[in-house]
Design a protein around this motif. Structure first.
Motif, short mmCIF file in Angstrom:
data_model
loop_
_atom_site.label_atom_id
_atom_site.label_comp_id
_atom_site.label_asym_id
_atom_site.label_seq_id
_atom_site.Cartn_x
_atom_site.Cartn_y
_atom_site.Cartn_z
N GLY A 60 1.03 -1.44 -0.27
CA GLY A 60 0.00 0.02 -0.06
C GLY A 60 0.41 1.43 -0.28
O GLY A 60 0.38 2.40 -0.08
N ARG A 61 2.05 1.41 -0.52
CA ARG A 61 3.33 2.53 0.06
C ARG A 61 3.09 3.50 -1.35
O ARG A 61 3.61 4.21 -0.94
CB ARG A 61 4.66 1.73 0.59
CG ARG A 61 4.50 1.22 1.59
CD ARG A 61 6.57 1.17 1.14
NE ARG A 61 6.86 1.03 3.07
CZ ARG A 61 6.47 -0.95 3.58
NH1 ARG A 61 5.77 -1.69 2.64
NH2 ARG A 61 6.22 -1.52 4.70
N MET A 62 2.63 2.19 -2.66
CA MET A 62 2.16 2.99 -4.15
C MET A 62 1.05 4.00 -3.25
O MET A 62 0.09 4.50 -3.02
CB MET A 62 1.64 2.54 -4.75
CG MET A 62 2.67 1.36 -5.21
SD MET A 62 4.05 2.00 -6.14
CE MET A 62 3.41 3.19 -7.55
N GLY A 63 1.59 5.57 -4.35
CA GLY A 63 0.92 6.40 -4.22
C GLY A 63 0.79 7.60 -3.01
O GLY A 63 0.43 8.53 -2.74
N GLY A 64 1.45 7.37 -2.06
CA GLY A 64 1.45 7.39 -0.93
C GLY A 64 3.33 7.26 -0.44
O GLY A 64 3.89 9.11 -1.12
N VAL A 65 3.43 6.88 0.66
CA VAL A 65 5.08 7.51 0.73
C VAL A 65 6.14 6.70 -0.87
O VAL A 65 6.68 8.03 -0.78
CB VAL A 65 5.86 6.00 1.59
CG1 VAL A 65 7.42 6.07 1.85
CG2 VAL A 65 5.26 6.00 3.38
N LEU A 66 5.64 6.01 -1.37
CA LEU A 66 6.09 5.86 -3.37
C LEU A 66 5.11 6.42 -3.96
O LEU A 66 3.91 6.16 -4.37
CB LEU A 66 6.46 3.97 -3.24
CG LEU A 66 6.73 4.30 -4.93
CD1 LEU A 66 8.26 4.37 -4.77
CD2 LEU A 66 7.29 2.01 -4.59
N HIS A 67 5.57 7.65 -4.39
CA HIS A 67 4.94 8.24 -5.51
C HIS A 67 5.06 8.25 -6.35
O HIS A 67 3.26 7.31 -7.42
CB HIS A 67 5.52 9.61 -5.23
CG HIS A 67 4.88 10.50 -6.48
ND1 HIS A 67 3.64 11.33 -6.38
CD2 HIS A 67 4.77 11.24 -7.87
CE1 HIS A 67 2.95 12.39 -7.62
NE2 HIS A 67 3.81 12.10 -8.19
N ALA A 68 5.86 7.30 -7.15
CA ALA A 68 6.10 6.47 -8.60
C ALA A 68 6.50 5.86 -9.44
O ALA A 68 7.77 5.72 -8.79
CB ALA A 68 6.06 8.08 -10.03
N LEU A 69 6.69 4.29 -9.48
CA LEU A 69 7.58 3.37 -9.69
C LEU A 69 6.98 2.84 -11.24
O LEU A 69 5.88 2.32 -11.43
CB LEU A 69 6.65 2.12 -8.91
CG LEU A 69 7.65 0.77 -9.19
CD1 LEU A 69 9.24 1.32 -8.77
CD2 LEU A 69 6.94 -0.42 -8.36
N GLN A 70 7.57 2.98 -11.70
CA GLN A 70 7.91 2.31 -13.44
C GLN A 70 8.27 0.98 -13.70
O GLN A 70 9.18 0.63 -13.29
CB GLN A 70 8.82 2.93 -14.31
CG GLN A 70 9.05 2.72 -15.93
CD GLN A 70 9.96 3.43 -16.66
OE1 GLN A 70 10.67 3.93 -15.94
NE2 GLN A 70 10.30 2.83 -17.51
N LEU A 71 7.18 0.17 -14.03
CA LEU A 71 7.89 -1.23 -13.24
C LEU A 71 8.08 -2.53 -14.61
O LEU A 71 6.44 -1.90 -15.78
CB LEU A 71 6.17 -2.01 -12.62
CG LEU A 71 6.43 -3.66 -12.15
CD1 LEU A 71 7.52 -3.76 -11.51
CD2 LEU A 71 5.36 -3.72 -11.51
N THR A 72 8.78 -3.20 -14.74
CA THR A 72 8.67 -4.08 -15.10
C THR A 72 9.21 -5.72 -14.51
O THR A 72 9.70 -5.46 -14.24
CB THR A 72 10.71 -3.55 -16.64
OG1 THR A 72 9.97 -2.55 -16.87
CG2 THR A 72 10.25 -4.99 -17.34
N THR A 73 8.09 -6.59 -15.23
CA THR A 73 8.09 -8.15 -15.03
C THR A 73 8.62 -8.53 -16.25
O THR A 73 8.44 -8.88 -16.85
CB THR A 73 7.25 -8.37 -14.28
OG1 THR A 73 6.63 -8.44 -15.01
CG2 THR A 73 6.85 -7.83 -12.88
N GLY A 74 9.64 -9.65 -16.00
CA GLY A 74 10.14 -11.34 -16.45
C GLY A 74 10.12 -12.30 -16.43
O GLY A 74 9.99 -12.35 -14.85
N LEU A 75 10.88 -13.06 -16.75
CA LEU A 75 10.63 -14.50 -16.90
C LEU A 75 12.43 -15.22 -16.88
O LEU A 75 13.24 -13.46 -18.10
CB LEU A 75 9.88 -15.05 -16.98
CG LEU A 75 8.46 -15.14 -17.54
CD1 LEU A 75 8.06 -16.02 -18.03
CD2 LEU A 75 8.39 -16.18 -15.91
N PRO A 76 13.21 -15.54 -15.86
CA PRO A 76 14.18 -15.59 -16.02
C PRO A 76 15.08 -16.37 -17.25
O PRO A 76 13.90 -16.97 -18.30
CB PRO A 76 15.06 -16.71 -15.19
CG PRO A 76 13.72 -16.36 -14.40
CD PRO A 76 12.44 -16.16 -14.92
N SER A 77 16.06 -15.56 -18.33
CA SER A 77 16.11 -16.16 -19.92
C SER A 77 16.61 -17.95 -19.45
O SER A 77 16.84 -18.12 -18.43
CB SER A 77 17.45 -16.02 -19.99
OG SER A 77 17.58 -14.34 -20.28
#
Length: 79
Positions: A60-77
């Motif tokens: 729940g820190r997004m939008g509060g303590v943490l203003h912005a997070l550009q997120l990329t997720t992936g799988l290992p090679s």
């Protein structure tokens, strides 16, 4: 109060133990980060489910303590 990159990484690793996490401070202000999270445990999940797991890890820190997070997720090679 801004959130440290190390704290973001620790929260994600605690919730997703097999994750490789890279955090980049985009603006140098402790409020705007990019995160790349790669985990084998993401394999059965959709992209939206992967992102939800990461956001849930931040407790729940997004939008509060943490203003912005550009997120990329992936799988290992494979290989």
């Amino acid at each position: 109060m801004p959130m440290a990159a190390e704290e973001i990484e620790a929260l994600i690793r605690a919730a997703i133990p097999d994750a490789a996490v890279e955090i980049t401070d985009l603006a140098g202000d402790g409020d705007h980060y990019a995160a790349r999270v790669v985990a084998e445990s993401f394999r059965p999940l959709t992209r939206v489910e992967r992102q939800r797991r990461v956001y849930d890890a931040l407790g729940g820190r997004m939008g509060g303590v943490l203003h912005a997070l550009q997120l990329t997720t992936g799988l290992p090679s494979q290989g």
